[in-house]
Every structure is written in C-alpha cells, then in structure tokens.
Motif scaffolding. Structure first.
Motif, PDB file in Angstrom:
ATOM      1  N   GLY A  55       0.987  -1.251   0.049  1.00 23.39           N
ATOM      2  CA  GLY A  55       0.019  -0.187   0.075  1.00 23.39           C
ATOM      3  C   GLY A  55       0.988   1.291  -0.042  1.00 23.39           C
ATOM      4  O   GLY A  55       0.247   2.393  -0.105  1.00 23.39           O
ATOM      5  N   LYS A  61      -0.520  -1.724  -4.370  1.00 24.37           N
ATOM      6  CA  LYS A  61      -1.500  -0.997  -3.633  1.00 24.37           C
ATOM      7  C   LYS A  61      -2.736  -1.568  -3.881  1.00 24.37           C
ATOM      8  O   LYS A  61      -3.628  -1.032  -4.283  1.00 24.37           O
ATOM      9  CB  LYS A  61      -1.376   0.522  -3.787  1.00 24.37           C
ATOM     10  CG  LYS A  61      -0.158   1.172  -3.490  1.00 24.37           C
ATOM     11  CD  LYS A  61      -0.002   2.580  -3.995  1.00 24.37           C
ATOM     12  CE  LYS A  61       1.241   3.266  -3.621  1.00 24.37           C
ATOM     13  NZ  LYS A  61       2.411   2.769  -4.322  1.00 24.37           N
ATOM     14  N   ASN A 179       1.198   8.160  -2.672  1.00 22.79           N
ATOM     15  CA  ASN A 179      -0.057   7.459  -1.652  1.00 22.79           C
ATOM     16  C   ASN A 179      -1.516   7.526  -2.558  1.00 22.79           C
ATOM     17  O   ASN A 179      -1.672   8.521  -3.261  1.00 22.79           O
ATOM     18  CB  ASN A 179      -0.236   8.017  -0.514  1.00 22.79           C
ATOM     19  CG  ASN A 179       0.811   7.908   0.319  1.00 22.79           C
ATOM     20  OD1 ASN A 179       0.892   6.688   1.109  1.00 22.79           O
ATOM     21  ND2 ASN A 179       1.931   8.439   0.572  1.00 22.79           N
TER      22      ASN A 179
END
Length: 284
Positions: A55, A61, A179
């Motif tokens: 992740g 992810k 992210n």
C-alpha cells in the motif's frame, strides 16, 4: 533494489550494508524514504533491509481492507523470502505499531526492537487529527498540501526555522504523492481503531522506545484515552525510554546522527545513553 512477491503482492525492498540484519518499518505514507537520513549512517554497522509495505511507496497497492497484523505477517514473509531467521527491527511511528505486533506474534524472529515516536492506542486528539488528514486528502488529493499539514505537526518549531526544513518538507511532498487517497483514508481509520496494548506484555525482546520531547503527533504522555510512549514502556516487560530534547515527531530527520547512534548502541552494545542495560546474549 528488488521486489518480493508476498501474499500475491509485489513489495519493493533494498538490502545493503554490513553486519547483523536490521529490518526497518516505515511511518505512514512515507515508505522507505522515511529512513533516508539514517539508513546511510546505519549501513556501516548493519545490513539494512528497507522496504515499502503493502500500500505504500513503490510496492503494490491492492484495495482495502488492510490490517496491522497483516503488515506484520508480510514483514515475516519478507524475512522468509530473504532466508533470514531472527533479525533486529527498527520501526518508526506507524512502523512502530507494526513492529509491536511483529515482536509479540513472532517472538523468535525479533532479536532487539527499537520503536520510535509511536502510540499503542490513540487518544481523542490523535483521532481528531486523523480526521483532518482524511479531509485534506479528500479536498486536495495526496501531495504538497497534505505534506505541509503533516510537516507542521511532525517537525519542531525550531527545525522549521532551519535551512534544512524546506528540502525535507519537499521530500515529504514527493513521498506522499505515491499514496492512494482512498487507501490513505482507510489507513487513518485503521490507526484510530487500533489498540495494541494487549500485545505489549507479550513482547519478550528487549525494546528501546525513542521519542522527541516536543512530539505533538504521538506524544510521550497521551490523553487518558490513549497509550503514549511512556505508558508503553511501563507495559513492556523489558524496555527503556529515551527522549531527544527539542525534537518533534520526525526525530530521524531532525537529528539523524543522534537517532542512528541510539539504534546502533542499543542493538550492538546493549547501551542506552552510555549506560549498559543489556548483556551480549539478551534477545540474541
């Protein structure tokens, strides 16, 4: 640099240095870049294993759900992939939480453990802070704005006035861009819901707990609903607390040389601030 497939997930990792193996567990959102200031200082004494947990960073992810226990299991999976039995572990912030579970669940795989700037259970203010992080990610995505917000909480006021601060805030922005915003919100919720206090008494490895004395993100002394670093040390069977004066949450960045020395001295020499606390065989 290489990739290991653990639980059908590709994890980025790098192994470099010399000496006993040291596995590093990064903080939320930063990936292995979290250790960039200290890894070069540790490699003369350790074979350092840096990696991006599922992740984060350059690892896969996959969609939610995730769990702290799952990240700890995959850390063990990486050790298996590398053919390693027991190693020393250095976890910071969120990575410290993963290290707690790892050391409790797999006591024969963790020799000595260093946990930095970490809480075992969030108090109400820490939970409120994560709500703000989630709202910022919803409003702006992941990048400069989120990095600025977190940097304002992660570094001491004195550090923000140094010449080093702008580059470090920019580095945080670059790391946060990797992210996924939806996963980020899921991760924030996981940390708010986590209660690792039951794991602490189960840890048999010697533990050094470090913190900046000006850490407002994961404070030394939390509110009554939380378990901060001082209370963690009380609950751990074999642990020591050391504070870095004038430092905020990211003491690895503010004081890399001092932070690396604390890790090196505790793991290799069994000392904390010059005082011998462990024998050669403790945790070995």
């Amino acid at each position: 640099m290489a990739y290991a497939t653990i639980n059908n997930t590709s994890l980025w990792y790098e192994v470099a240095g010399q000496g006993p193996h040291l596995l590093q567990l990064h903080g939320l959102g930063l990936g292995h870049a979290n250790f960039a200031p200290v890894t070069p200082l540790l490699r003369p004494d350790f074979t350092v294993i840096d990696y991006d947990m599922r992740g984060f960073g350059d690892s896969d992810k996959p969609p939610a759900p995730y769990s702290i226990e799952g990240w700890a299991d995959e850390a063990i999976g990486l050790l298996d992939h590398l053919g390693l039995d027991a190693v020393d572990v250095h976890g910071t912030s969120f990575g410290g939480m993963v290290g707690i579970v790892m050391a409790a669940k797999y006591p024969d795989r963790v020799k000595r453990l260093v946990i930095g700037c970490c809480m075992a259970r969030y108090d109400s203010l820490a939970i409120l802070n994560k709500k703000v992080w989630k709202a910022m990610a919803t409003a702006t995505g992941m990048g400069e704005e989120v990095a600025n917000l977190i940097a304002s909480q992660a570094f001491s006021r004195a550090f923000h006035d140094t010449d080093r601060a702008p580059a470090q805030v920019a580095a945080m922005g670059a790391a946060f861009k990797k992210n996924d915003p939806e996963l980020w919100k899921h991760f924030c919720d996981l940390l708010c819901e986590a209660d690792l206090t039951g794991y602490l008494p189960q840890i048999t490895a010697p533990v050094l707990v470090t913190s900046g004395d000006q850490d407002i993100m994961t404070p030394v002394d939390s509110g009554p609903a939380g378990v901060g670093t001082r209370e963690m040390v009380r609950l751990l069977p074999n642990a020591w607390l050391t504070l870095l004066e004038g430092c905020g949450h990211l003491h690895l960045v503010e004081r890399p040389e001092e932070s690396a020395k604390l890790v090196r001295d505790f793991i290799l020499d069994g000392t904390v601030n010059g005082e011998t606390v462990l024998g050669e065989t403790d945790g070995r």
